[in-house]
Motif scaffolding. Structure first.
Motif, mmCIF file in Angstrom:
data_model
loop_
_atom_site.group_PDB
_atom_site.id
_atom_site.type_symbol
_atom_site.label_atom_id
_atom_site.label_comp_id
_atom_site.label_asym_id
_atom_site.label_seq_id
_atom_site.Cartn_x
_atom_site.Cartn_y
_atom_site.Cartn_z
ATOM 1 N N SER A 1 -12.305 -5.722 4.201
ATOM 2 C CA SER A 1 -12.959 -5.560 2.901
ATOM 3 C C SER A 1 -12.052 -4.749 1.980
ATOM 4 O O SER A 1 -11.108 -4.099 2.422
ATOM 5 C CB SER A 1 -14.313 -4.856 3.066
ATOM 6 O OG SER A 1 -14.138 -3.562 3.639
ATOM 7 N N ALA B 1 -9.758 -2.265 3.733
ATOM 8 C CA ALA B 1 -10.387 -1.550 4.855
ATOM 9 C C ALA B 1 -10.499 -2.528 6.006
ATOM 10 O O ALA B 1 -11.183 -3.552 5.897
ATOM 11 C CB ALA B 1 -11.752 -1.017 4.445
ATOM 12 N N GLU C 1 0.829 -1.208 0.000
ATOM 13 C CA GLU C 1 0.000 0.000 0.000
ATOM 14 C C GLU C 1 0.859 1.253 0.000
ATOM 15 O O GLU C 1 0.515 2.256 -0.637
ATOM 16 C CB GLU C 1 -0.921 -0.013 1.225
ATOM 17 C CG GLU C 1 -2.019 -1.077 1.146
ATOM 18 C CD GLU C 1 -2.850 -1.134 2.412
ATOM 19 O OE1 GLU C 1 -4.052 -1.447 2.319
ATOM 20 O OE2 GLU C 1 -2.297 -0.864 3.513
ATOM 21 N N THR D 1 -1.796 4.226 -1.669
ATOM 22 C CA THR D 1 -3.221 4.240 -1.347
ATOM 23 C C THR D 1 -3.597 2.960 -0.618
ATOM 24 O O THR D 1 -2.997 1.899 -0.861
ATOM 25 C CB THR D 1 -4.070 4.374 -2.625
ATOM 26 O OG1 THR D 1 -5.464 4.488 -2.262
ATOM 27 C CG2 THR D 1 -3.882 3.204 -3.547
ATOM 28 N N PRO D 2 -4.572 2.997 0.301
ATOM 29 C CA PRO D 2 -5.018 1.770 0.967
ATOM 30 C C PRO D 2 -5.737 0.842 -0.020
ATOM 31 O O PRO D 2 -6.470 1.291 -0.904
ATOM 32 C CB PRO D 2 -5.986 2.273 2.046
ATOM 33 C CG PRO D 2 -5.676 3.718 2.198
ATOM 34 C CD PRO D 2 -5.215 4.192 0.866
ATOM 35 N N ARG E 1 -10.674 -2.859 -5.057
ATOM 36 C CA ARG E 1 -11.553 -3.624 -5.959
ATOM 37 C C ARG E 1 -11.082 -3.494 -7.412
ATOM 38 O O ARG E 1 -11.139 -4.450 -8.180
ATOM 39 C CB ARG E 1 -12.995 -3.137 -5.816
ATOM 40 C CG ARG E 1 -13.697 -3.651 -4.565
ATOM 41 C CD ARG E 1 -15.191 -3.412 -4.652
ATOM 42 N NE ARG E 1 -15.530 -1.992 -4.685
ATOM 43 C CZ ARG E 1 -15.719 -1.240 -3.616
ATOM 44 N NH1 ARG E 1 -15.620 -1.784 -2.411
ATOM 45 N NH2 ARG E 1 -16.019 0.036 -3.725
ATOM 46 N N THR F 1 -11.054 -1.714 -0.487
ATOM 47 C CA THR F 1 -11.392 -0.322 -0.762
ATOM 48 C C THR F 1 -11.792 -0.209 -2.239
ATOM 49 O O THR F 1 -11.698 -1.172 -3.008
ATOM 50 C CB THR F 1 -10.195 0.588 -0.479
ATOM 51 O OG1 THR F 1 -9.143 0.250 -1.386
ATOM 52 C CG2 THR F 1 -9.701 0.421 0.954
ATOM 53 N N THR F 2 -12.220 0.962 -2.625
ATOM 54 C CA THR F 2 -12.575 1.161 -4.034
ATOM 55 C C THR F 2 -11.377 0.891 -4.933
ATOM 56 O O THR F 2 -11.487 0.217 -5.969
ATOM 57 C CB THR F 2 -13.066 2.609 -4.255
ATOM 58 O OG1 THR F 2 -14.211 2.844 -3.421
ATOM 59 C CG2 THR F 2 -13.443 2.825 -5.708
#
Length: 308
Positions: free
Chosen positions: A58, A51, A42, A47-48, A64, A60-61
């Motif tokens: 889960s 989450a 990351e 960016t992560p 995905r 993150t956007t």
């Protein structure tokens, strides 16, 4: 980007299992070690990707969007490793060799048949070229190795001799020369001789070997391929001087061959490869098959291995 494949694999496993604990167990890692791999990835991406909460994990956007690309990257890497391993084990691949038409037609098929039986998924690209063009294909790297004539020495070529074969006279069985036990080259001056082009390796060899004759044969017809000259002999247009291997091993219904003497002209056939280039594993196995086939007398029309 200074990322590692293990970091991407760690991300994919956490995303698939939705659990750091389960992913760590699957990868045989401690949870802190797994967390460090994810955090480093990351950090590299800026960016992560995941989450985290105390109860769930889960995507993150961005995660995905990244997941299918990361999976494809790992799958392609695994596929590449599989292919390299298969190449090394001679299970898949392709070899390219350049071969003079005489050898390609008369003794290579038996070698290819045996090779295909052992390595059915290795494709063979055969370039049936003249001696000069075949040597050029090996030198340029278009072909890994070749079967060619020994005609001079090239500093970048290694030549491994296989066979020495004589030139013979070919004529129809009803031709006057068919009644001779042998024929001298001088006798051919009285007949229409069918020869190959001046730039052919065979033609250059003959011109050199026969240059000292006071009564040299003259080429009445000129063709580009030995097979064409044999067809013209069949049609009764003349006679031809060809290497022994260019004649069928079995008796021909129309043609006969007679030894050509005074002088006895021979050519040497062998393998050629670049001096500074190693053969692929698949090509090495093909060469081994060729030499084994030759040593046990499996090549039609050959006279066995030789040493120069």
């Amino acid at each position: 980007m200074n990322y590692e494949l293990q970091q991407i694999q760690a991300f994919l496993k956490v995303a698939e299992l939705e659990s750091f604990q389960a992913a760590a167990q699957s990868l045989n890692l401690s949870q802190p070690a797994l967390s460090r791999r994810i955090k480093k990835l990351e950090s590299i991406l800026g960016t992560p990707l995941l989450a985290r909460t105390t109860r769930s994990v889960s995507l993150t956007t961005v995660g995905r969007d990244f997941f299918p690309q990361a999976k494809r990257l790992v799958d392609e890497f695994d596929h590449a490793l599989f292919n390299i391993r298969a190449l090394a084990e001679n299970r898949i691949g392709q070899i390219t060799l350049a071969c003079i038409p005489t050898a390609a037609f008369y003794f290579l098929p038996a070698v290819i048949r045996e090779y295909n039986a052992r390595y059915p998924n290795i494709r063979i690209r055969l370039l049936d070229l003249s001696a000069n063009d075949g040597l050029g294909a090996v030198l340029s790297g278009e072909a890994e190795f070749g079967i060619n004539m020994l005609s001079g020495h090239h500093p970048d070529i290694v030549f491994t001799p296989l066979v020495v074969e004589p030139f013979v006279l070919v004529c129809r069985h009803d031709h006057p020369l068919a009644a001779h036990g042998s024929v001298t080259w001088s006798e051919l001056s009285e007949h229409k001789l069918i020869g190959v082009g001046k730039m052919s390796g065979n033609r250059m060899l003959l011109d050199h070997e026969l240059s000292s004759l006071t009564q040299r044969p003259s080429w009445f017809y000129e063709v580009q391929h030995l097979s064409t000259s044999l067809g013209m002999v069949e049609a009764g247009l003349g006679v031809a001087a060809v290497p022994r291997l260019s004649m069928p091993d079995q008796e021909h219904p129309l043609l006969v061959q007679r030894p050509l003497v005074e002088p006895l002209v021979k050519r040497t056939l062998g393998m050629v490869r670049r001096r500074d280039s190693a053969l692929s594993p698949a090509a090495e196995r093909f060469v081994e098959t060729l030499l084994k086939h030759w040593d046990k007398g499996g090549i039609e029309g050959g006279t066995g291995p030789i040493n120069l």
